[in-house]
Design a protein around this motif. Structure first.
Motif, PDB file in Angstrom:
ATOM      1  N   THR A   1       0.906  -1.021  -0.178  1.00  0.00           N
ATOM      2  CA  THR A   1       0.059  -0.054  -0.145  1.00  0.00           C
ATOM      3  C   THR A   1       0.741   1.252   0.256  1.00  0.00           C
ATOM      4  OG1 THR A   1      -0.115  -0.012   2.387  1.00  0.00           O
ATOM      5  CG2 THR A   1      -1.921  -1.294   1.388  1.00  0.00           C
ATOM      6  N   PRO A   2       0.508   2.253  -0.585  1.00  0.00           N
ATOM      7  CA  PRO A   2       1.239   3.682   0.052  1.00  0.00           C
ATOM      8  C   PRO A   2       1.703   4.168   1.084  1.00  0.00           C
ATOM      9  CG  PRO A   2      -0.159   3.636  -1.862  1.00  0.00           C
ATOM     10  CD  PRO A   2      -1.114   2.881  -1.099  1.00  0.00           C
ATOM     11  N   GLU A   3       1.074   3.519   2.181  1.00  0.00           N
ATOM     12  CA  GLU A   3       1.957   3.624   3.552  1.00  0.00           C
ATOM     13  C   GLU A   3       2.365   2.998   3.873  1.00  0.00           C
ATOM     14  OE1 GLU A   3      -1.561   3.518   2.901  1.00  0.00           O
ATOM     15  OE2 GLU A   3      -2.263   5.539   2.467  1.00  0.00           O
ATOM     16  N   GLN A   4       2.876   1.811   3.609  1.00  0.00           N
ATOM     17  CA  GLN A   4       3.394   0.693   3.315  1.00  0.00           C
ATOM     18  C   GLN A   4       4.865   1.881   2.785  1.00  0.00           C
ATOM     19  OE1 GLN A   4       1.617  -3.110   1.773  1.00  0.00           O
ATOM     20  NE2 GLN A   4       1.856  -3.648   4.353  1.00  0.00           N
ATOM     21  N   MET A   5       4.728   1.591   1.315  1.00  0.00           N
ATOM     22  CA  MET A   5       5.943   1.999   0.973  1.00  0.00           C
ATOM     23  C   MET A   5       6.452   3.316   1.900  1.00  0.00           C
ATOM     24  SD  MET A   5       7.254   0.762  -1.387  1.00  0.00           S
ATOM     25  CE  MET A   5       8.253   2.056  -2.520  1.00  0.00           C
ATOM     26  N   LYS A   6       5.391   4.395   2.327  1.00  0.00           N
ATOM     27  CA  LYS A   6       6.024   5.976   2.601  1.00  0.00           C
ATOM     28  C   LYS A   6       6.891   5.299   4.025  1.00  0.00           C
ATOM     29  CE  LYS A   6       3.987  10.301   3.534  1.00  0.00           C
ATOM     30  NZ  LYS A   6       3.306  10.888   3.907  1.00  0.00           N
ATOM     31  N   LYS A   7       6.673   4.537   4.705  1.00  0.00           N
ATOM     32  CA  LYS A   7       7.126   3.410   5.643  1.00  0.00           C
ATOM     33  C   LYS A   7       8.801   3.240   5.299  1.00  0.00           C
ATOM     34  CE  LYS A   7       6.681   1.040   9.750  1.00  0.00           C
ATOM     35  NZ  LYS A   7       6.407  -0.453   9.385  1.00  0.00           N
ATOM     36  N   LEU A   8       8.278   2.394   4.385  1.00  0.00           N
ATOM     37  CA  LEU A   8       9.634   1.739   3.744  1.00  0.00           C
ATOM     38  C   LEU A   8      10.854   3.165   3.923  1.00  0.00           C
ATOM     39  CD1 LEU A   8      10.820  -1.042   2.049  1.00  0.00           C
ATOM     40  CD2 LEU A   8      10.224   0.786   0.308  1.00  0.00           C
ATOM     41  N   CYS A   9      10.244   4.828   2.748  1.00  0.00           N
ATOM     42  CA  CYS A   9      11.147   5.404   2.238  1.00  0.00           C
ATOM     43  C   CYS A   9      11.895   5.719   3.418  1.00  0.00           C
ATOM     44  CB  CYS A   9      10.228   6.539   1.226  1.00  0.00           C
ATOM     45  SG  CYS A   9       9.694   5.441   0.045  1.00  0.00           S
ATOM     46  N   ASP A  10      10.714   5.944   4.510  1.00  0.00           N
ATOM     47  CA  ASP A  10      11.757   6.601   5.991  1.00  0.00           C
ATOM     48  C   ASP A  10      12.523   6.111   6.292  1.00  0.00           C
ATOM     49  OD1 ASP A  10       9.414   9.265   5.554  1.00  0.00           O
ATOM     50  OD2 ASP A  10       8.191   7.965   6.481  1.00  0.00           O
ATOM     51  N   GLU A  11      12.510   4.190   6.402  1.00  0.00           N
ATOM     52  CA  GLU A  11      13.326   3.760   6.809  1.00  0.00           C
ATOM     53  C   GLU A  11      14.465   4.223   6.083  1.00  0.00           C
ATOM     54  OE1 GLU A  11      12.329  -0.287   7.277  1.00  0.00           O
ATOM     55  OE2 GLU A  11      14.210  -0.892   7.949  1.00  0.00           O
ATOM     56  N   LEU A  12      14.369   3.538   4.611  1.00  0.00           N
ATOM     57  CA  LEU A  12      15.711   3.706   4.003  1.00  0.00           C
ATOM     58  C   LEU A  12      16.606   5.751   4.103  1.00  0.00           C
ATOM     59  CD1 LEU A  12      14.254   1.785   0.856  1.00  0.00           C
ATOM     60  CD2 LEU A  12      16.489   1.412   2.664  1.00  0.00           C
ATOM     61  N   LYS A  13      15.637   6.147   4.334  1.00  0.00           N
ATOM     62  CA  LYS A  13      16.439   7.810   4.349  1.00  0.00           C
ATOM     63  C   LYS A  13      17.085   7.900   5.597  1.00  0.00           C
ATOM     64  CE  LYS A  13      12.339  10.643   3.817  1.00  0.00           C
ATOM     65  NZ  LYS A  13      11.100  11.434   4.045  1.00  0.00           N
ATOM     66  N   ASN A  14      16.850   7.182   6.494  1.00  0.00           N
ATOM     67  CA  ASN A  14      17.911   7.391   7.475  1.00  0.00           C
ATOM     68  C   ASN A  14      19.374   6.529   7.217  1.00  0.00           C
ATOM     69  OD1 ASN A  14      16.091   8.908   9.098  1.00  0.00           O
ATOM     70  ND2 ASN A  14      15.326   6.449   9.714  1.00  0.00           N
ATOM     71  N   MET A  15      19.656   5.818   5.906  1.00  0.00           N
ATOM     72  CA  MET A  15      21.099   4.599   6.087  1.00  0.00           C
ATOM     73  C   MET A  15      21.241   5.982   3.823  1.00  0.00           C
ATOM     74  SD  MET A  15      18.474   1.063   6.344  1.00  0.00           S
ATOM     75  CE  MET A  15      19.959   0.292   5.853  1.00  0.00           C
ATOM     76  N   PHE A  16      21.249   5.868   3.747  1.00  0.00           N
ATOM     77  CA  PHE A  16      21.003   6.830   2.511  1.00  0.00           C
ATOM     78  C   PHE A  16      21.094   7.869   1.692  1.00  0.00           C
ATOM     79  CE2 PHE A  16      20.193   2.033   2.165  1.00  0.00           C
ATOM     80  CZ  PHE A  16      21.161   1.613   1.788  1.00  0.00           C
ATOM     81  N   ASP A  17      22.390   9.054   1.233  1.00  0.00           N
ATOM     82  CA  ASP A  17      22.017  10.037   0.688  1.00  0.00           C
ATOM     83  C   ASP A  17      20.950  10.479  -0.665  1.00  0.00           C
ATOM     84  OD1 ASP A  17      24.179  10.916   2.239  1.00  0.00           O
ATOM     85  OD2 ASP A  17      25.243  10.036   1.167  1.00  0.00           O
ATOM     86  N   PHE A  18      20.837   8.915  -1.733  1.00  0.00           N
ATOM     87  CA  PHE A  18      19.749   8.903  -1.835  1.00  0.00           C
ATOM     88  C   PHE A  18      19.062   7.277  -2.538  1.00  0.00           C
ATOM     89  CE2 PHE A  18      22.361  12.514  -3.110  1.00  0.00           C
ATOM     90  CZ  PHE A  18      21.437  13.463  -3.623  1.00  0.00           C
ATOM     91  N   ILE A  19      16.679   8.079  -2.443  1.00  0.00           N
ATOM     92  CA  ILE A  19      16.084   6.392  -2.787  1.00  0.00           C
ATOM     93  C   ILE A  19      16.189   7.429  -4.016  1.00  0.00           C
ATOM     94  CG2 ILE A  19      14.766   5.243  -1.873  1.00  0.00           C
ATOM     95  CD1 ILE A  19      16.312   7.267   0.898  1.00  0.00           C
ATOM     96  N   ILE A  20      16.300   6.195  -4.891  1.00  0.00           N
ATOM     97  CA  ILE A  20      15.807   6.619  -6.249  1.00  0.00           C
ATOM     98  C   ILE A  20      14.585   4.776  -6.619  1.00  0.00           C
ATOM     99  CG2 ILE A  20      16.656   6.890  -8.621  1.00  0.00           C
ATOM    100  CD1 ILE A  20      18.898   8.241  -8.111  1.00  0.00           C
ATOM    101  N   LEU A  21      13.908   6.083  -6.892  1.00  0.00           N
ATOM    102  CA  LEU A  21      11.981   5.081  -6.845  1.00  0.00           C
ATOM    103  C   LEU A  21      12.290   4.224  -8.115  1.00  0.00           C
ATOM    104  CD1 LEU A  21      10.106   6.466  -4.384  1.00  0.00           C
ATOM    105  CD2 LEU A  21      11.933   4.225  -4.159  1.00  0.00           C
TER     106      LEU A  21
END
Lengths: 259, 82
Positions: free
Chosen positions: A98-118
């Protein structure tokens, strides 16, 4: 905090995945920590373009469902130590996220990487809505063809109505010989129609097919295409880079026999 | 660009013209026919008060902010027989 960028187009086959692979490789070679996320659930292909298809154990749906930890699903690239891939699931469909799950996933990745490219799937359905949910910047890829431009225009409208206003345009597969003859819309024509700031122009080049065959990104490699991708990466880092002259630099014979 | 292509519109211009027309109706989600009707009504309305150069009337839609603009050229005095 990392920046989440979605690469989208509406129409399929205009070069989203190739663009994601090359921007990822380019940013990684500029010492940025980058993760590429394939959000096309059921039609996985970013892994083959990157040449990492044999190393997949877990995927995006596994992370979302809690079958594994994020670190277990991330695949480290062979060539760029700063580049990681989060592959998509091949045996599931778009409704498993779901969009909410994707948002949560992106938030987790934001703490680990400079760029998250979807890497966004083609179309404007569930997969598209999932992909744009966590993004704060969008790159719209198009080719100078009526069908691709029409879809790009629709996508830009949808992004804007979803409050994603930081939109940039890449025009792919430009053929300068055809533009010169008046048989292909020029960069100016496309920008004029879509009215979105341009971030890159990529020539139509055999080198892209060769690189994809080999599973090697060509960003930063010698040649116009490699340079064009490298320039996009520098623009993403807010550097002012002039646009390349895409005229093919032919040898002496080429120049004599062209006309 | 040879002598033979003179007068023929090149295909990129055709593409751009078609797209511009198509996107106007896509963006306001109304059909090209409706746009033509809107244009004709505008010509009719303005024509009641001033002489209009009707073949050269253009309407266009800008995306952000959404604005509908119409360019309604008037017949120049020289071409009009009073």
């Amino acid at each position: 905090m990392g920046e989440v960028i979605v690469v989208t187009s509406g129409k399929g086959g205009v070069g989203k995945t190739t663009t994601v692979a090359n921007i990822g490789a380019g940013l990684a070679s500029l010492d940025k920590k980058v993760v590429l996320v394939d959000t096309d659930i059921g039609l996985r292909n970013l892994d083959v373009v990157l040449g990492l298809e044999n190393r997949i154990i877990y995927n995006l749906v596994d992370v979302i469902e809690g079958n594994c930890r994020m670190k277990q699903a991330l695949i480290k690239d062979k060539r760029y130590p700063n580049l990681f891939l989060l592959p998509s699931a091949q045996t599931r469909d778009k409704t498993s996220v779901t969009p909410e799950q994707m948002k949560k996933l992106c938030d987790e990745l934001k703490n680990m990487f400079d760029f998250i490219i979807l890497d966004c799937p083609a179309g404007i359905e569930q997969g598209f809505k999932n992909a744009i949910a966590g993004a704060t910047k969008a790159i719209v890829v198009t080719t100078p063809e009526v069908s691709a431009i029409r879809d790009a225009d629709r996508i830009i409208g949808l992004l804007e109505s979803d409050e994603l206003k930081d939109i940039h345009l890449i025009i792919n597969r430009l053929r300068m010989d055809m533009i010169r003859r008046g048989d292909m819309m020029s960069v100016e024509d496309v920008v004029d129609i879509l009215a979105v700031p341009l971030i890159g122009t990529i020539p139509d080049d055999e080198a892209v097919v060769v690189a994809t065959n080999q599973g090697e990104p060509l960003s930063g490699k010698p040649g116009l295409c490699g340079q064009a991708y490298a320039n996009i990466c520098r623009r993403l880092l807010n550097e002012e880079v002039p646009f390349l002259n895409l005229e093919n630099k032919k040898g002496l014979f080429g120049r004599i026999f062209r006309k | 660009m040879g002598i033979f292509s003179k007068g023929r519109k090149n295909s990129s211009t055709i593409a751009k013209d078609r797209l511009q027309l198509l996107l106007i109706s896509d963006r306001v989600s109304c059909s090209p026919q409706t746009m033509v009707m809107l244009k004709n009504d505008m010509i009719k309305a303005a024509g009641k008060y001033v002489p209009i150069d009707s073949p050269n009337v253009t309407i266009c839609f800008h995306q952000s902010p959404p604005v509908l603009t119409a360019s309604i050229p008037l017949k120049s005095r020289l071409n009009t027989i009073w």
